[in-house]
Design a protein around this motif. Structure first.
Motif, PDB file in Angstrom:
ATOM      1  N   LYS A   5      -1.598  -3.806  -9.087  1.00 60.99           N
ATOM      2  CA  LYS A   5      -0.240  -3.553  -9.578  1.00 60.99           C
ATOM      3  C   LYS A   5       0.434  -4.852 -10.015  1.00 60.99           C
ATOM      4  O   LYS A   5       1.047  -4.926 -11.085  1.00 60.99           O
ATOM      5  N   ASN A  22       4.310   6.240 -13.819  1.00 58.26           N
ATOM      6  CA  ASN A  22       2.985   6.731 -13.411  1.00 58.26           C
ATOM      7  C   ASN A  22       1.821   6.103 -14.194  1.00 58.26           C
ATOM      8  O   ASN A  22       0.691   6.561 -14.114  1.00 58.26           O
ATOM      9  N   LEU A  24       0.370   3.111 -13.896  1.00 55.50           N
ATOM     10  CA  LEU A  24      -0.603   2.410 -13.061  1.00 55.50           C
ATOM     11  C   LEU A  24      -1.643   3.362 -12.496  1.00 55.50           C
ATOM     12  O   LEU A  24      -2.844   3.100 -12.549  1.00 55.50           O
ATOM     13  N   GLU A  25      -1.182   4.496 -11.978  1.00 60.26           N
ATOM     14  CA  GLU A  25      -2.111   5.438 -11.358  1.00 60.26           C
ATOM     15  C   GLU A  25      -3.003   6.113 -12.397  1.00 60.26           C
ATOM     16  O   GLU A  25      -4.148   6.455 -12.127  1.00 60.26           O
ATOM     17  N   THR A  26      -2.468   6.293 -13.613  1.00 64.01           N
ATOM     18  CA  THR A  26      -3.253   6.926 -14.679  1.00 64.01           C
ATOM     19  C   THR A  26      -4.370   6.016 -15.159  1.00 64.01           C
ATOM     20  O   THR A  26      -5.516   6.440 -15.325  1.00 64.01           O
ATOM     21  N   SER A  29      -7.160   4.506 -12.022  1.00 62.41           N
ATOM     22  CA  SER A  29      -7.495   5.577 -11.085  1.00 62.41           C
ATOM     23  C   SER A  29      -8.595   5.135 -10.139  1.00 62.41           C
ATOM     24  O   SER A  29      -9.520   4.420 -10.516  1.00 62.41           O
ATOM     25  N   GLN A  30      -8.503   5.568  -8.910  1.00 60.68           N
ATOM     26  CA  GLN A  30      -9.486   5.198  -7.891  1.00 60.68           C
ATOM     27  C   GLN A  30     -10.515   6.316  -7.726  1.00 60.68           C
ATOM     28  O   GLN A  30     -10.193   7.493  -7.849  1.00 60.68           O
ATOM     29  N   LYS A  35     -10.521   5.354  -2.432  1.00 58.99           N
ATOM     30  CA  LYS A  35      -9.393   5.998  -1.764  1.00 58.99           C
ATOM     31  C   LYS A  35      -9.632   6.062  -0.253  1.00 58.99           C
ATOM     32  O   LYS A  35      -8.734   5.843   0.546  1.00 58.99           O
ATOM     33  N   ASN A  38      -9.031   2.687   1.227  1.00 60.83           N
ATOM     34  CA  ASN A  38      -7.614   2.371   1.343  1.00 60.83           C
ATOM     35  C   ASN A  38      -6.944   3.167   2.459  1.00 60.83           C
ATOM     36  O   ASN A  38      -5.931   2.744   3.006  1.00 60.83           O
ATOM     37  N   GLU A  53      -8.609  -3.788  -4.689  1.00 61.23           N
ATOM     38  CA  GLU A  53      -7.604  -3.803  -5.749  1.00 61.23           C
ATOM     39  C   GLU A  53      -8.036  -4.686  -6.922  1.00 61.23           C
ATOM     40  O   GLU A  53      -7.830  -4.336  -8.076  1.00 61.23           O
ATOM     41  N   ARG A  56     -10.599  -2.852  -8.909  1.00 57.37           N
ATOM     42  CA  ARG A  56      -9.976  -1.740  -9.627  1.00 57.37           C
ATOM     43  C   ARG A  56      -9.309  -2.234 -10.902  1.00 57.37           C
ATOM     44  O   ARG A  56      -9.381  -1.589 -11.946  1.00 57.37           O
TER      45      ARG A  56
END
Length: 362
Positions: A5, A22, A24-26, A29-30, A35, A38, A53, A56
């Protein structure tokens, strides 16, 4: 090292752009494994969480919309250094974000379980019956096998993901450069109307895929049809050396501009499989435009430096090549006999021309 981030927000700030809701999440994606990692923070130290991170960010950044921005940063003087791609390249270097890619590693136990083989029979009509024209072109290059100026193609659409939940894509083409004796990780860009992806995206995508590819699997996978043929090459010898190749079209031409001789694909509309098709306007690809500027030493300096730094931190990368693909209308090479319905009138053989090579200084 900044987390995913923080790194993305830092780059957005450099180009004077707010991170959208939204986003960052799009983009980043993990997969399920990450997940799960984390969610087990009580069992992990902060350094290990940050490692996830960092991976990612590196694995997904090339997909971010900002990487494909053209033009100049809002409010900045329209100088080359203020192009979006130049500012993003500079930020990746000045903030040490490029080092994130060093954390990537292959995850797939077998890249070649797709059993692609150049001897498989395919019907031209079925091959053309998809909207994914770039994939069709990749297959045609694979079936041609040896492409002058490019190398020997031994696989296409090579998978990188370990599970369906992984966000990793596929390598468009894998080849062997018989002149420089190294493998080629080839990022192909093609659209019948002219590809508009930036060189920055192409370079980062190719580099990401290189990091996720296990070159040693090429040597060990004796059952792969393309690799079998590769081993029959007189000049072939397995190596741990590779190159990144950005392969692109120069332009898509309308009929009056010589499209019959120059266009990479003529049979591009499934409903008209026996007719040539041309765009309504001649369009130069974004990659060809930018490559001409990259060749000019006064332009695209940050992008060139980014390439040099990628090579500097990868001891097994020999070079980054920028290559234009051309229709080889004068070729005497036999057409691929395993493609049923292949036509010299509608279908192409190919050759390539290297416009620029950025070599490793090692």
């Amino acid at each position: 090292m900044l987390d995913c981030k923080e790194a993305y927000e830092l780059i957005c700030k450099a180009i004077d752009r707010e991170v959208k809701f939204n986003e960052l999440e799009t983009i980043f994606s993990q997969n399920k494994t990450d997940k799960k990692n984390n969610n087990e923070k009580t069992k992990k130290v902060k350094q290990e969480d940050n490692y996830i991170e960092v991976k990612r960010f590196a694995a997904n950044f090339y997909k971010a919309p900002i990487v494909n921005y053209k033009g100049y940063v809002k409010g900045a003087i329209q100088e080359d250094k203020n192009r979006y791609s130049e500012v993003i390249s500079s930020t990746l270097l000045s903030k040490n974000l490029l080092q994130s890619w060093k954390e990537l590693a292959p995850v797939r136990p077998n890249h070649f379980d797709t059993a692609h083989t150049p001897s498989e029979k395919v019907e031209m009509e079925k091959l053309q019956g998809t909207n994914r024209k770039e994939e069709i072109l990749a297959k045609l290059l694979f079936y041609q096998r040896e492409v002058a100026g490019l190398g020997y193609i031994f696989d296409y659409q090579t998978p990188l993901k370990e599970t369906q939940d992984d966000s990793y894509g596929k390598i468009d083409l894998l080849g062997y450069n018989t002149d420089d004796k190294c493998y080629s990780v080839i990022e192909l860009k093609y659209r019948p109307s002219g590809s508009d992806e930036t060189l920055l995206r192409c370079i980062l995508e190719a580099y990401t895929y290189y990091k996720l590819l296990d070159l040693n699997q090429i040597k060990s996978d004796v059952g792969h049809g393309g690799i079998k043929n590769l081993k029959e090459l007189p000049k072939y010898k397995h190596t741990d050396k590779a190159e990144l190749v950005i392969l692109f079209d120069e332009k898509s031409c309308k009929a009056d501009d010589g499209g019959a001789e120059t266009n990479l694909m003529l049979r591009i509309v499934p409903k008209k499989v026996n007719e040539a098709n041309y765009p309504s306007n001649t369009v130069e690809s974004q990659q060809h435009k930018e490559c001409k500027e990259l060749i000019d030493s006064s332009k695209r300096k940050a992008l060139r430096t980014l390439c040099e730094e990628i090579l500097a931190q990868e001891p097994n990368l020999k070079q980054i090549r920028f290559v234009v693909l051309r229709a080889d209308t004068d070729s005497k090479v036999p057409y691929p006999t395993n493609i049923k319905g292949w036509s010299r009138k509608l279908d192409r053989l190919y050759r390539a021309e290297t416009l620029l090579t950025i070599p490793s200084k090692r």
